[in-house]
Design a protein around this motif. Structure first.
Motif, PDB file in Angstrom:
ATOM      1  N   GLN A   1      17.193  16.912 -19.695  1.00 59.30           N
ATOM      2  CA  GLN A   1      15.916  16.444 -20.211  1.00 59.30           C
ATOM      3  C   GLN A   1      14.754  17.136 -19.504  1.00 59.30           C
ATOM      4  N   TYR A   2      14.912  17.392 -18.201  1.00 59.58           N
ATOM      5  CA  TYR A   2      13.864  18.041 -17.410  1.00 59.58           C
ATOM      6  C   TYR A   2      14.438  19.297 -16.753  1.00 59.58           C
ATOM      7  N   ARG A   3      13.642  20.361 -16.722  1.00 60.64           N
ATOM      8  CA  ARG A   3      14.070  21.597 -16.090  1.00 60.64           C
ATOM      9  C   ARG A   3      13.760  21.616 -14.604  1.00 60.64           C
ATOM     10  N   GLY A   4      12.925  20.696 -14.133  1.00 58.92           N
ATOM     11  CA  GLY A   4      12.565  20.640 -12.719  1.00 58.92           C
ATOM     12  C   GLY A   4      11.414  19.678 -12.505  1.00 58.92           C
ATOM     13  N   VAL A   5      10.860  19.706 -11.298  1.00 57.99           N
ATOM     14  CA  VAL A   5       9.798  18.780 -10.924  1.00 57.99           C
ATOM     15  C   VAL A   5       8.559  18.972 -11.799  1.00 57.99           C
ATOM     16  N   VAL A   6       8.122  20.208 -11.952  1.00 53.45           N
ATOM     17  CA  VAL A   6       6.903  20.483 -12.726  1.00 53.45           C
ATOM     18  C   VAL A   6       7.093  20.052 -14.179  1.00 53.45           C
TER      19      VAL A   6
ATOM     20  N   LYS B   1      11.343  11.551  -8.776  1.00 56.61           N
ATOM     21  CA  LYS B   1      12.644  11.715  -8.128  1.00 56.61           C
ATOM     22  C   LYS B   1      13.735  10.986  -8.911  1.00 56.61           C
ATOM     23  N   THR B   2      13.462   9.767  -9.318  1.00 54.61           N
ATOM     24  CA  THR B   2      14.452   8.982 -10.053  1.00 54.61           C
ATOM     25  C   THR B   2      14.757   9.608 -11.402  1.00 54.61           C
ATOM     26  N   ARG B   3      13.741  10.072 -12.087  1.00 53.58           N
ATOM     27  CA  ARG B   3      13.970  10.695 -13.401  1.00 53.58           C
ATOM     28  C   ARG B   3      14.777  11.978 -13.269  1.00 53.58           C
ATOM     29  N   LEU B   4      14.531  12.740 -12.229  1.00 46.79           N
ATOM     30  CA  LEU B   4      15.307  13.958 -12.028  1.00 46.79           C
ATOM     31  C   LEU B   4      16.750  13.636 -11.641  1.00 46.79           C
ATOM     32  N   GLN B   5      16.953  12.581 -10.882  1.00 45.04           N
ATOM     33  CA  GLN B   5      18.311  12.205 -10.485  1.00 45.04           C
ATOM     34  C   GLN B   5      19.108  11.661 -11.661  1.00 45.04           C
TER      35      GLN B   5
ATOM     36  N   VAL C   1       0.838  -1.206   0.000  1.00 47.41           N
ATOM     37  CA  VAL C   1       0.000   0.000   0.000  1.00 47.41           C
ATOM     38  C   VAL C   1       0.870   1.253   0.000  1.00 47.41           C
ATOM     39  N   ALA C   2       1.879   1.279   0.855  1.00 51.08           N
ATOM     40  CA  ALA C   2       2.768   2.452   0.928  1.00 51.08           C
ATOM     41  C   ALA C   2       3.537   2.636  -0.369  1.00 51.08           C
ATOM     42  N   SER C   3       4.001   1.549  -0.942  1.00 51.71           N
ATOM     43  CA  SER C   3       4.774   1.622  -2.176  1.00 51.71           C
ATOM     44  C   SER C   3       3.929   2.133  -3.343  1.00 51.71           C
ATOM     45  N   VAL C   4       2.725   1.598  -3.479  1.00 49.05           N
ATOM     46  CA  VAL C   4       1.846   2.012  -4.581  1.00 49.05           C
ATOM     47  C   VAL C   4       1.423   3.478  -4.428  1.00 49.05           C
ATOM     48  N   SER C   5       1.141   3.895  -3.202  1.00 48.90           N
ATOM     49  CA  SER C   5       0.658   5.270  -2.994  1.00 48.90           C
ATOM     50  C   SER C   5       1.756   6.318  -3.165  1.00 48.90           C
ATOM     51  N   THR C   6       3.003   5.954  -2.954  1.00 50.57           N
ATOM     52  CA  THR C   6       4.092   6.926  -3.095  1.00 50.57           C
ATOM     53  C   THR C   6       4.908   6.735  -4.363  1.00 50.57           C
ATOM     54  N   TYR C   7       4.566   5.756  -5.167  1.00 46.39           N
ATOM     55  CA  TYR C   7       5.374   5.431  -6.339  1.00 46.39           C
ATOM     56  C   TYR C   7       5.517   6.588  -7.343  1.00 46.39           C
ATOM     57  N   PRO C   8       4.470   7.367  -7.619  1.00 49.33           N
ATOM     58  CA  PRO C   8       4.665   8.495  -8.549  1.00 49.33           C
ATOM     59  C   PRO C   8       5.763   9.460  -8.104  1.00 49.33           C
ATOM     60  N   PHE C   9       5.896   9.686  -6.797  1.00 48.44           N
ATOM     61  CA  PHE C   9       6.963  10.563  -6.299  1.00 48.44           C
ATOM     62  C   PHE C   9       8.333   9.932  -6.553  1.00 48.44           C
ATOM     63  N   GLN C  10       8.415   8.611  -6.391  1.00 51.74           N
ATOM     64  CA  GLN C  10       9.663   7.900  -6.660  1.00 51.74           C
ATOM     65  C   GLN C  10      10.048   8.002  -8.128  1.00 51.74           C
ATOM     66  N   VAL C  11       9.069   7.886  -9.013  1.00 49.31           N
ATOM     67  CA  VAL C  11       9.337   7.975 -10.451  1.00 49.31           C
ATOM     68  C   VAL C  11       9.905   9.351 -10.795  1.00 49.31           C
TER      69      VAL C  11
END
Length: 147
Positions: free
Chosen positions: A94-99, A57-61, A45-55
């Motif tokens: 590739q990305y200028r920021g979070v937004v 974060k990982t793409r920005l890193q 449940v925790a993983s599925v609910s927070t996964y978009p933030f992980q995606v």
């Protein structure tokens, strides 16, 4: 982790209510069954609910970049738009920021893009959480029974 612990405690309370309704035939909360199942479920449940933030974060890193040459000629060019950042690195992020990352992910991949890889991740992390909560309940029970 807050979501995981809150979910675990809610599942634990529900299991206690179910046990009270079933009477003596239900497995005790301290047995291995409940902490293993509830620990794994709470992590999913925790993983599925927070996964978009992980995606995001990982793409920005990762900061994949487009390698770019010289600034475009005065008459225009088919090269990607030039920016001053290219003087230092010779690349364009590739990305200028979070937004920008969220907008590009939504535009190119839709909602699915935010949960891409979620199932394999849940399968990977659930067993570890199950064992962790089993150890937690075992140690807590031993400490409660100590006195």
């Amino acid at each position: 982790r807050a979501i995981q612990f809150a979910c675990y405690e809610a599942l634990k309370a529900e299991a206690a209510r179910w046990q009270a309704a079933e009477g003596e035939t239900a497995k005790p909360i301290g047995s291995a069954f409940y902490p293993l199942v509830m620990g794994g479920a709470s992590k999913i449940v925790a993983s599925v609910s927070t996964y978009p933030f992980q995606v995001v974060k990982t793409r920005l890193q990762q900061r994949r970049v487009d390698h770019v040459g010289k600034p475009p000629a005065a008459g225009g060019s088919t090269q990607p738009r030039w920016s001053p950042d290219m003087l230092l690195h010779g690349t364009r992020a590739q990305y200028r920021g979070v937004v920008d990352c969220v907008a590009k992910t939504w535009k190119h991949e839709g909602m699915y893009g935010f949960w891409k890889g979620c199932l394999p991740n849940a399968i990977r992390v659930a067993p570890g959480a199950a064992v962790t909560f089993y150890a937690y309940e075992t140690i807590a029970s031993a400490l409660r029974n100590r006195h």
